[in-house]
Design a protein around this motif. Sequence first.
Motif, PDB file in Angstrom:
ATOM      1  N   ARG A 574      83.522  39.441  -5.060  1.00 57.41           N
ATOM      2  CA  ARG A 574      83.334  38.786  -3.759  1.00 57.41           C
ATOM      3  C   ARG A 574      83.684  39.785  -2.659  1.00 57.41           C
ATOM      4  O   ARG A 574      84.489  40.686  -2.888  1.00 57.41           O
ATOM      5  CB  ARG A 574      84.280  37.589  -3.633  1.00 57.41           C
ATOM      6  CG  ARG A 574      83.932  36.493  -4.565  1.00 57.41           C
ATOM      7  CD  ARG A 574      84.908  35.334  -4.487  1.00 57.41           C
ATOM      8  NE  ARG A 574      84.373  34.294  -5.338  1.00 57.41           N
ATOM      9  CZ  ARG A 574      83.408  33.467  -4.957  1.00 57.41           C
ATOM     10  NH1 ARG A 574      82.953  33.509  -3.716  1.00 57.41           N
ATOM     11  NH2 ARG A 574      82.920  32.576  -5.780  1.00 57.41           N
ATOM     12  N   ARG A 576      85.737  41.444  -0.106  1.00 63.87           N
ATOM     13  CA  ARG A 576      87.184  41.363   0.065  1.00 63.87           C
ATOM     14  C   ARG A 576      87.587  41.935   1.415  1.00 63.87           C
ATOM     15  O   ARG A 576      87.223  43.053   1.762  1.00 63.87           O
ATOM     16  CB  ARG A 576      87.889  42.095  -1.077  1.00 63.87           C
ATOM     17  CG  ARG A 576      89.384  41.859  -1.088  1.00 63.87           C
ATOM     18  CD  ARG A 576      90.004  42.200  -2.420  1.00 63.87           C
ATOM     19  NE  ARG A 576      91.447  41.968  -2.338  1.00 63.87           N
ATOM     20  CZ  ARG A 576      92.267  42.002  -3.366  1.00 63.87           C
ATOM     21  NH1 ARG A 576      91.817  42.254  -4.569  1.00 63.87           N
ATOM     22  NH2 ARG A 576      93.555  41.788  -3.208  1.00 63.87           N
ATOM     23  N   PHE A 603      84.978  34.353   0.822  1.00 65.05           N
ATOM     24  CA  PHE A 603      85.548  35.705   0.804  1.00 65.05           C
ATOM     25  C   PHE A 603      86.906  35.680   0.097  1.00 65.05           C
ATOM     26  O   PHE A 603      87.584  34.662   0.074  1.00 65.05           O
ATOM     27  CB  PHE A 603      85.802  36.215   2.239  1.00 65.05           C
ATOM     28  CG  PHE A 603      84.588  36.696   2.966  1.00 65.05           C
ATOM     29  CD1 PHE A 603      83.530  35.832   3.225  1.00 65.05           C
ATOM     30  CD2 PHE A 603      84.516  38.009   3.441  1.00 65.05           C
ATOM     31  CE1 PHE A 603      82.419  36.271   3.935  1.00 65.05           C
ATOM     32  CE2 PHE A 603      83.407  38.446   4.148  1.00 65.05           C
ATOM     33  CZ  PHE A 603      82.361  37.588   4.394  1.00 65.05           C
ATOM     34  N   ASP A 604      87.306  36.811  -0.473  1.00 67.01           N
ATOM     35  CA  ASP A 604      88.700  37.004  -0.859  1.00 67.01           C
ATOM     36  C   ASP A 604      89.390  37.645   0.334  1.00 67.01           C
ATOM     37  O   ASP A 604      89.014  38.747   0.748  1.00 67.01           O
ATOM     38  CB  ASP A 604      88.808  37.904  -2.096  1.00 67.01           C
ATOM     39  CG  ASP A 604      88.450  37.141  -3.371  1.00 67.01           C
ATOM     40  OD1 ASP A 604      88.660  35.915  -3.406  1.00 67.01           O
ATOM     41  OD2 ASP A 604      87.956  37.777  -4.322  1.00 67.01           O
ATOM     42  N   VAL A 605      90.380  36.966   0.889  1.00 66.03           N
ATOM     43  CA  VAL A 605      90.987  37.436   2.130  1.00 66.03           C
ATOM     44  C   VAL A 605      92.433  37.861   1.897  1.00 66.03           C
ATOM     45  O   VAL A 605      93.267  37.058   1.473  1.00 66.03           O
ATOM     46  CB  VAL A 605      90.965  36.330   3.207  1.00 66.03           C
ATOM     47  CG1 VAL A 605      91.512  36.863   4.516  1.00 66.03           C
ATOM     48  CG2 VAL A 605      89.555  35.798   3.398  1.00 66.03           C
TER      49      VAL A 605
END
Lengths: 698, 311
Positions: A574, A576, A603-605
């Motif tokens: 994903r 990031r 999203f990976d946040v």
Amino acid sequence: MKKLKFEDLEFLHLKTDSNVIEETLEGIKISDEYSFSKFEHLYSESGRFPFLRGPYPNMYQGRPWTIRQYAGFSTAEESNQFYKNNIKQGQKGLSVAFDLATHRGYDSDHPRVKSDVGMAGVAIDSLRDMEILFDGIPLDKMSVSMTMNGAVLPIMAMYIVAAENQGVSVEKLSGTIQNDILKEFMVRNTFIYPPQDSMRIIGDIFEYTSKNMPKFNSISISGYHMQEAGASADLELAFTLADGLEYIKTGIAQGLDIDKFAPRLSFFFAIGMNYFMEIAKLRAARYLWANIVKQFNPKNPKSMMLRTHCQTSGWSLTAQDVNNNIVRTGVEALAAVHGHTQSLHTNSLDEAIALPSKESARIARNTQIYLQEETDSCEHIDPYGGSYYVEYLTDQLIQKVMVHFEEIEKLGGMTKAIELGYPKRKIEESASIIQAKIDSGEQAIVGLNTNLAEDEETIKVLKVDTSEVLASQLNRLEDLKLNRNESELKIALEELEDAAKEKGNLLEYSVKAVRAGATLGEISYCLEKVFGRFSPKISGIQGVYINKVNSNMKKDIKEIQSLVSAFKEKTGRRPRLLLAKIGQDGHDRGQKVVASSFADFGFDVDIGPLFQTTEEVIKQAMENDVHIIGISSLAAGHLSFVPELMHGLKKNNFRPLIVVGGVIPPEDYDTLYLQGVDLIFGPGTNLMNAAKELIKKL
Amino acid sequence: MNELSIDTLISGFNSNDKLVLSKAISLAESSKREHLELLYNFFDHYLSENQASIIGVSGPPGVGKSTFLDSFISYFLKDKESQVAVLTIDPSSEVSGGSILGDKTRMEKISKLENVFIRPSASQDFLGGVGLSTPEAIKLCELFGFEYIFVESVGVGQSEQLISHLVDCFVLLVNPAGGDELQGIKRGILEMVDVLLVGKSDGELEEKAFQTFTQFQTDLRLVSKKDVQKCLEISSMSEKGFGDLNQSLEAHFKDFNRIDNEKIFSSILFDKLSHFKSSQIKESTEFNKVVDQFSKDSKFLALLNKVSQII
């Protein structure tokens, strides 16, 4: 002490009779019709318990509110010049804004604060700076308001010693210190020590000022920053008043008489664009506070009287079509006045893109002069008293706040609730809801999501060159350190450290340390050795933004999510995103709202800690192997940290997409792009559009 | 940095390039077949004598695992320069698939240290509490040369069961709590614990922590199948109990001998079996060796069965 309960409140609980047509952010149901069964409270009078209609009997008829404009210049010399000019024009009080390094207890020569010195206020390292700040200003005649929370001890001590050296004894000093540390843990993050130790410092300041400084307001309990961080009116009220209650308990625990210090407590609220709600908020605040203090059996009615400063909302201003902001501030100022504030700061039209220029500051101040001199605003007391709608809102806010009070009580009081992160989470949720409402167009903002300007006028904004400030601060520090008695200093700092470990009034010992030549950083570090430096627990919330987006925006969300899936299909991961905060600015509303919505987009946040250096951001970005670094800049630090960041990344052979967001003046865009920034998102960015743009750039 | 190849991986690991390690962990996180093939190809080609001490830290949500790691590792590194890796796992949202990874904000002290490498990963809807990529990430950190690897799991459901099979020393952190709440901690988990920590033993909770500690000491004696199980009271704020914990870890690893990394690869095995149907990586000889070795092991097959059921 008798616990405050719902039943004790004599206020009428009004009901809506007809159809509910809307619900406010506060969860108040708006109907097309209201009715009252009784009108009893309308016979309450201004100047009497419960002060709903105003703290003073004749309100503005006697004296209008005080025009108090807060201003920050980078150096003590410039600030001093500004104050002197204002005094010449008849101003009776002055208000000091400190720079970020000072707020966080660092001297200008500390390696962590390179890009913070002189930002958003004046840099104060030592007594010398403080003396220059007040040079030629008689401190026995001038009321001084200081916005300081974290480094209160050295700042108060330097103020006191600067006065001494002018020949003014401490009991003659008048003014206000913000000193409201609890809200820092919820929103602004300008703290130094952990909550419990910070509360002890406040207790010591209460003790010292009530003994030695009878004319000085030892705290200004602030809801302003909560609204700016996204709190709805009921949350702002509930958390501010609950903070106030906690401070009263602190004073009582210090052995102080309620009537000795309660009249010296003052408040500070934000006034946003919900005109009627804000008026109701100030009325409800006075009513609730009077009832809160009543539990402590005060003998002096003044103890129960809420007096407040207000400031128009900075967050409500847009970076687009900035002249609209004059009107916004005007409407907000009117609400503050109709709600009966005791003093007011009106924001400048360019606040969303930079610090105020001389021209914009003049317009801002004149906004209040119109209200005082051209309108009939000063002639009536509580002009909305009896208005069905405003009375209903007032009542509803009181009810909502009582529910929040009960929750806070269940958690064991406000300090405990803050340690558990409860108010912070509530405010962040509220902020995400507002963002979704704006992005989906449900909440209109002229120039941003409706009535866009065709040709936007650009205005000249103030530029702060902090490299000169830094150089002159460093010189002065070096000079000070060469010319002081090191052994005296050592003893004074040791005594201060002992006082922190044992008992002993910390302000008293800080005053001694300042006399011995200690700097702000040395005093702060001395206490840090005992208390530690606090780092907040940061957690993100998910699912709030996406649930508030209305049906016609669901399509956009779907589109973003499919873009995210396509990216994952192509690259295996994903997208990031690291959201970083560089420097000592602690405003993290933007960071939090972006984190929560981008996680909702798929999203990976990564959320970075507050107060990072560029090296730390690079290390984290590399370890996490992120695709994007997003940096939020609110205090004009971007021009110094962006080149540093780009250089560091290049050295490490690591090049994710670089995005800068926050308060960025349009004229800086080209410079930033040239330095290698890939995208810039200014205030008022629609997050869904931003997400789409980002993925397409990847 | 350009696309990773087997050569860049090998030379990056040889030259101690942490960015290459970070990129290699991204390969493990990836859902692309060629990324995993590259990774397993690397495992087949890259040999290292390094044996790390792998410590797993688990516990219920909100117990303060990250804060504990920040505080303990900085204590641990006060008088030594050891290379430490920390792998943390944050839950992915079931709805959007996205995640918020905030562990480093709670590891402010150690995240600044040059000799500490922290990598948070999203769990990617893997229910076990450890991330899908955790076994390979551990393996990579060990190959890279870290002396200590701390793995922090998402504190939910069966995570303890899985993480205990991935690490050499399994540490469980619990809150001070009353008798009823203690019942909630399953006997099966207590059996696997090497060190049980009762946290927040400071301020007003100190007394409660002591009561909890006492009760756990009794419970542990009843269920224990391990030779040595330790129970300690600690405080991440005051560093209480850190000295004892340090000693316990030293004692644990003193005569410790992990047989051929079997634990880690057994985990990789069941991981991949369930998620990638093994076919995707069966070219890897290293991997096939593990399969061969364990296919006769009844205990392992039983475990595999159990895990498949969980998933």
